[in-house]
Design a protein around this motif. Structure first.
Motif, PDB file in Angstrom:
ATOM      1  N   LYS A  95       0.816  -1.049  -0.081  1.00 42.20           N
ATOM      2  CA  LYS A  95      -0.061  -0.113  -0.013  1.00 42.20           C
ATOM      3  C   LYS A  95       0.908   1.284  -0.007  1.00 42.20           C
ATOM      4  O   LYS A  95       0.524   2.198  -0.727  1.00 42.20           O
ATOM      5  N   VAL A  96       1.931   1.153   0.869  1.00 43.02           N
ATOM      6  CA  VAL A  96       2.892   2.370   0.621  1.00 43.02           C
ATOM      7  C   VAL A  96       3.433   2.492  -0.580  1.00 43.02           C
ATOM      8  O   VAL A  96       3.714   3.739  -1.157  1.00 43.02           O
ATOM      9  N   THR A  97       3.858   1.533  -1.251  1.00 41.32           N
ATOM     10  CA  THR A  97       4.580   1.365  -2.674  1.00 41.32           C
ATOM     11  C   THR A  97       3.442   2.157  -3.573  1.00 41.32           C
ATOM     12  O   THR A  97       3.687   2.899  -4.321  1.00 41.32           O
ATOM     13  N   ASP A  98       2.326   1.797  -3.411  1.00 36.38           N
ATOM     14  CA  ASP A  98       1.160   1.933  -4.493  1.00 36.38           C
ATOM     15  C   ASP A  98       1.085   3.705  -4.068  1.00 36.38           C
ATOM     16  O   ASP A  98       0.791   4.395  -5.003  1.00 36.38           O
ATOM     17  N   TRP A  99       0.941   4.274  -2.978  1.00 40.83           N
ATOM     18  CA  TRP A  99       0.839   5.557  -2.559  1.00 40.83           C
ATOM     19  C   TRP A  99       1.915   5.964  -3.145  1.00 40.83           C
ATOM     20  O   TRP A  99       1.670   7.535  -4.011  1.00 40.83           O
ATOM     21  N   PHE A 100       3.200   5.961  -2.845  1.00 40.85           N
ATOM     22  CA  PHE A 100       4.175   6.551  -3.522  1.00 40.85           C
ATOM     23  C   PHE A 100       4.275   6.388  -5.064  1.00 40.85           C
ATOM     24  O   PHE A 100       4.687   7.530  -5.703  1.00 40.85           O
ATOM     25  N   GLY A 101       3.692   5.535  -5.744  1.00 41.67           N
ATOM     26  CA  GLY A 101       3.766   5.328  -7.101  1.00 41.67           C
ATOM     27  C   GLY A 101       2.655   6.237  -7.837  1.00 41.67           C
ATOM     28  O   GLY A 101       2.744   6.687  -8.982  1.00 41.67           O
ATOM     29  N   HIS A 102       1.459   6.340  -6.801  1.00 39.51           N
ATOM     30  CA  HIS A 102       0.405   7.250  -7.357  1.00 39.51           C
ATOM     31  C   HIS A 102       0.996   8.625  -7.232  1.00 39.51           C
ATOM     32  O   HIS A 102       0.551   9.491  -7.977  1.00 39.51           O
ATOM     33  N   ASN A 103       1.662   9.296  -6.298  1.00 40.48           N
ATOM     34  CA  ASN A 103       2.101  10.636  -6.102  1.00 40.48           C
ATOM     35  C   ASN A 103       3.450  10.924  -6.523  1.00 40.48           C
ATOM     36  O   ASN A 103       3.959  11.807  -6.425  1.00 40.48           O
ATOM     37  N   TYR A 104       4.157   9.988  -7.152  1.00 37.69           N
ATOM     38  CA  TYR A 104       5.538   9.927  -7.827  1.00 37.69           C
ATOM     39  C   TYR A 104       5.679  11.131  -8.713  1.00 37.69           C
ATOM     40  O   TYR A 104       6.349  11.909  -8.483  1.00 37.69           O
ATOM     41  N   PRO A 105       4.692  11.110  -9.713  1.00 39.81           N
ATOM     42  CA  PRO A 105       4.935  12.553 -10.537  1.00 39.81           C
ATOM     43  C   PRO A 105       4.607  13.808  -9.983  1.00 39.81           C
ATOM     44  O   PRO A 105       5.243  14.906 -10.326  1.00 39.81           O
ATOM     45  N   ILE A 106       3.946  14.154  -8.669  1.00 44.09           N
ATOM     46  CA  ILE A 106       3.674  15.050  -8.060  1.00 44.09           C
ATOM     47  C   ILE A 106       5.046  15.580  -7.517  1.00 44.09           C
ATOM     48  O   ILE A 106       5.679  16.730  -7.505  1.00 44.09           O
ATOM     49  N   PHE A 107       5.769  14.651  -6.844  1.00 42.46           N
ATOM     50  CA  PHE A 107       6.959  14.891  -6.228  1.00 42.46           C
ATOM     51  C   PHE A 107       8.072  15.026  -7.130  1.00 42.46           C
ATOM     52  O   PHE A 107       8.909  16.045  -6.865  1.00 42.46           O
ATOM     53  N   VAL A 108       8.089  14.590  -8.072  1.00 45.87           N
ATOM     54  CA  VAL A 108       9.281  14.748  -9.275  1.00 45.87           C
ATOM     55  C   VAL A 108       8.832  16.167  -9.965  1.00 45.87           C
ATOM     56  O   VAL A 108       9.771  17.195 -10.027  1.00 45.87           O
ATOM     57  N   GLY A 109       7.861  16.750 -10.120  1.00 47.30           N
ATOM     58  CA  GLY A 109       7.357  18.080 -10.700  1.00 47.30           C
ATOM     59  C   GLY A 109       7.507  18.906  -9.568  1.00 47.30           C
ATOM     60  O   GLY A 109       8.098  20.074 -10.068  1.00 47.30           O
ATOM     61  N   LEU A 110       7.327  18.770  -8.245  1.00 44.35           N
ATOM     62  CA  LEU A 110       7.506  19.878  -7.323  1.00 44.35           C
ATOM     63  C   LEU A 110       8.886  19.943  -7.306  1.00 44.35           C
ATOM     64  O   LEU A 110       9.619  20.990  -6.929  1.00 44.35           O
ATOM     65  N   ALA A 111       9.767  18.751  -7.197  1.00 43.62           N
ATOM     66  CA  ALA A 111      11.477  18.977  -6.890  1.00 43.62           C
ATOM     67  C   ALA A 111      11.968  19.657  -7.899  1.00 43.62           C
ATOM     68  O   ALA A 111      12.658  20.462  -7.855  1.00 43.62           O
TER      69      ALA A 111
END
Length: 159
Positions: A95-111
Motif C-alpha cells: 500500500k505504501v508503494t502504491d501511494w508513492f507510485g500514485h504521487n510520484y509524478p507530483i513529487f518529481v514535478g515539485l522537486a
C-alpha cells in the motif's frame, strides 16, 4: 540654511527608504530561494524513497521467507499465524508503494519546479555565489529530469 538642511535630510530619507525597500525585497528573494531549495531536496528525497519502497516490499517478503527455509517449515508450528503476519506486513508495504507510485509524478514535478525557481532566485544575488545551493540545485534538476524521462519511458512501454 536650515531649510536647505531639512531638504537634504528629506532627500536622504527618501533615497534610503527606496534603497532599503529594494534591499529588503532582494534579501527576501534570496531567503525564498534558500527555502525553495530546501523544499526541492525534500521532494527529491520523497522520490528516492518512493523508488526504494518497491524494493522494501520485496525485501520484506524475502526476509520473511528466510525463517521458513531455515526452520524447514517448523516456523509455522513455533509461531502460529506466521504466514498471515508476513502477508499483512507485505500488504502494508504494498500500500505504501502504491501511494508513492500514485504521487510520484507530483513529487518529481515539485522537486524540479522548486529547484529551478530556487536556482533562479539564488542567481539574482550578486554579492554571494551560493555555490553549494547552486551545484546541488543543478544536481536535483538533473536527477528529476532523469526520473521524468524514466517515467515517460515506462508509460510509453506500458501502452
Amino acid at each position: 540654511m536650515i531649510k536647505n538642511m531639512q531638504n537634504t535630510v528629506e532627500k536622504t530619507k527618501k533615497k534610503s527608504f527606496k534603497s532599503s525597500g529594494w534591499k529588503d525585497f532582494h534579501n527576501f528573494l534570496i531567503r525564498l530561494g534558500k527555502i525553495l531549495f530546501n523544499w526541492s531536496i525534500l521532494f527529491l528525497i520523497l522520490c528516492i524513497i518512493g523508488a526504494l519502497s518497491a524494493v522494501g516490499t520485496a525485501m520484506t517478503f524475502v526476509i520473511g521467507i528466510i525463517p521458513i527455509i531455515c526452520t524447514l517449515g517448523l516456523i509455522f508450528i513455533i509461531v502460529p499465524g506466521y504466514w498471515d503476519a508476513l502477508m499483512n506486513t507485505t500488504g502494508f508495504f504494498a500500500k505504501v508503494t502504491d501511494w508513492f507510485g500514485h504521487n510520484y509524478p507530483i513529487f518529481v514535478g515539485l522537486a524540479l519546479g522548486l529547484s529551478i525557481v530556487s536556482l533562479i532566485l539564488l542567481k539574482l544575488d550578486r554579492t554571494d555565489s551560493h555555490l553549494f545551493q547552486t551545484v546541488f540545485s543543478s544536481i536535483v534538476i538533473a536527477i528529476a529530469l532523469l526520473i521524468v524521462i524514466l517515467i515517460w519511458a515506462n508509460a510509453a512501454k506500458v501502452k
